[in-house]
Design an enzyme around this catalytic site. Structure first.
Site, PDB file in Angstrom:
ATOM      1  CB  CYS A  48       2.179  19.993   5.031  1.00 36.87           C
ATOM      2  SG  CYS A  48       1.794  20.530   3.339  1.00 36.87           S
ATOM      3  CB  CYS A  88      -0.913  -0.002   1.221  1.00 36.94           C
ATOM      4  SG  CYS A  88      -1.988   1.443   1.329  1.00 36.94           S
TER       5      CYS A  88
END
Length: 466
Positions: free
Chosen positions: A404, A97
């Site tokens: 971020c 994933c």
């Protein structure tokens, strides 16, 4: 030692199966550090080599998957010496994933590396050699924290996350970053939708901190009758009632239709916020409270301050600042977010705030006056050069920069601090546990002022909500 014949299928060689092997020869490597993307870094033939899922201190055999002039990428074949910081990932699809990339590391160790990545970016990109970066503010329980999941649909009609560096879809039974209820909603949606409504390409699940859900379908969806049948099935067979989980489908010109309210209601710091399908909201409510509390504390507002909030989104931070300031101006390019922000101000009876729609660089160019404080939370790409020039021209006493992306943060701080500002504090917050991402809050002071002094008087009239 990990035996390559005994390991879980796909744990170490999932990328090799999908990339051309550079060569059949296995190479020996020792990892010396973690790169900012979470990959282990070592050297083969004197060339920097990135190996996902390997940790500092580990030795093993690898096989190259990418060869460049200045670096290589590789995949693990066998780990011969393991790090004490390695743990067994609890997620069953973690090996393939693309959602997480640090579940094989002890949580406290991930926080240490995130602090180092911020320090390294400030030093290497920004040129700051003497700035202290505080330890990362982590979570007591770093699981089930995400309030949003974007799932992609494959050719078989299955929904899941994209695999790492791929458009192949990974289907999961239980994503440990999502709440149990969101996982259940995903399963029920998948059971109902099957192979119907082929035009649906993505399904976005959002959840408020009070458990209410919003499901947004996207794609080429022109068959309205088929979509109406799907909504009926979701309501009748999967329990997607408007009271528990609204369903939204964008039509032409982004007019939304579906079942239930076409937005989500969120609550932060005793304020209510409307979040429409195309508006941004931080994905980790618990750490959002930590981050915003930090901003409010650093803002040091007295009730007489003028504040500008750049890239304000739906007005979450703007309205919190307005509760402590004289007046606040919010600027946001996203028209859906700015509409939400204006409505949120009215719903919360906050009148000392005004929202302006448009690009930050264009709006700064026509504003006059100097606020006491500017708060900015730009996208990952950081601020445009025109925005940095505007901040330097305006010259507020204080700037709080929320980022971020440590790399673009360091780049922008280098410009702001070249002659005009100085960094007072740097505080990372772990907004995205088990990933390489880290949120960083930086407090800047204009060099003409001492900490705690009152800033310049504002002449701009930002107005009030009517």
């Amino acid at each position: 030692m990990v035996n390559k014949n005994d390991r879980h299928e796909g744990t170490y060689d999932h990328t090799i199966a999908r990339e051309e092997r550079i060569g059949a020869k296995n190479l020996d490597i020792e990892i010396v550090r973690l790169a900012s993307d979470g990959s282990g870094v070592g050297y083969t033939d004197g060339i920097t080599t990135f190996v996902p899922r390997m940790l500092p201190g580990e030795k093993g055999k690898i096989q190259l998957t990418e060869q460049k002039k200045s670096y290589r990428r590789a995949q693990i074949i066998e780990i011969e010496q393991m790090s004490e910081e390695r743990v067994s990932p609890p997620c069953t699809v973690y090996p393939v994933c693309g959602g997480c990339n640090l579940q094989h590391v002890k949580y406290q160790t991930t926080l240490t590396w995130k602090q180092r990545w911020v320090e390294d970016a400030l030093r290497r990109i920004g040129g700051f050699t003497d700035i202290q970066v505080e330890p990362v503010l982590g979570m007591d329980d770093p699981w089930r924290y995400r309030n949003k999941a974007v799932l992609h649909r494959d050719l078989k009609g299955r929904f899941g996350y994209y695999r790492e560096k791929s458009k192949d879809v990974t289907v999961f039974d239980d994503c440990l970053l999502l709440s149990q209820e969101t996982n259940n909603r995903i399963k029920r949606m998948q059971q109902v939708i099957g192979e119907c409504c082929e035009g649906i390409k993505t399904a976005t699940f959002r959840e408020s901190n009070r458990g209410k859900g919003l499901l947004v379908f996207d794609g080429n969806m022109e068959n309205t009758k088929e979509l109406d049948r799907l909504i009926s099935k979701l309501k009748e067979q999967a329990g997607f009632s408007p009271q528990s989980c609204s369903i939204t489908i964008p039509r032409r010109n982004n007019v939304f239709e579906g079942s239930g309210a076409q937005y989500l209601n969120e609550h932060l710091n005793d304020l209510r916020f409307k979040v429409s399908p195309r508006s941004f909201l931080q994905v980790n409510p618990a750490q959002t409270a930590v981050l915003y509390g930090l901003v409010l504390d650093w803002a040091g507002l007295t009730g007489e301050d003028e504040v500008w909030d750049l890239y304000c989104g739906i007005g979450t931070m703007t309205l919190m600042l307005a509760q402590r300031a004289k007046r606040v101006l919010g600027i946001e390019e996203n028209p859906y977010a700015i509409a939400d922000a204006q409505e949120n101000a009215e719903d919360n009876n906050i009148i000392n705030v005004r929202f302006v729609e448009g690009k930050v660089e264009e709006k700064l160019a026509v504003l006059s006056g100097t606020p006491d404080l500017i708060v900015c939370d730009p996208p990952r790409a950081g601020m445009e050069p025109e925005v940095l020039e505007g901040l330097l021209d305006i010259g507020p006493e204080r700037i709080i920069y929320v980022s971020c992306n440590p790399a673009t943060l360091a780049r922008d701080l280098k410009v702001l601090c070249r002659n005009t500002y100085r960094i007072e504090r740097v505080q990372p917050v772990d907004m995205f546990p088990w990933t390489q991402h880290v949120e960083t809050c930086v407090l800047l002071y204009h060099k003409e002022y001492k900490v705690g002094e009152k800033g310049k008087k504002v002449t701009v009239e930002v107005g009030m909500n009517k």
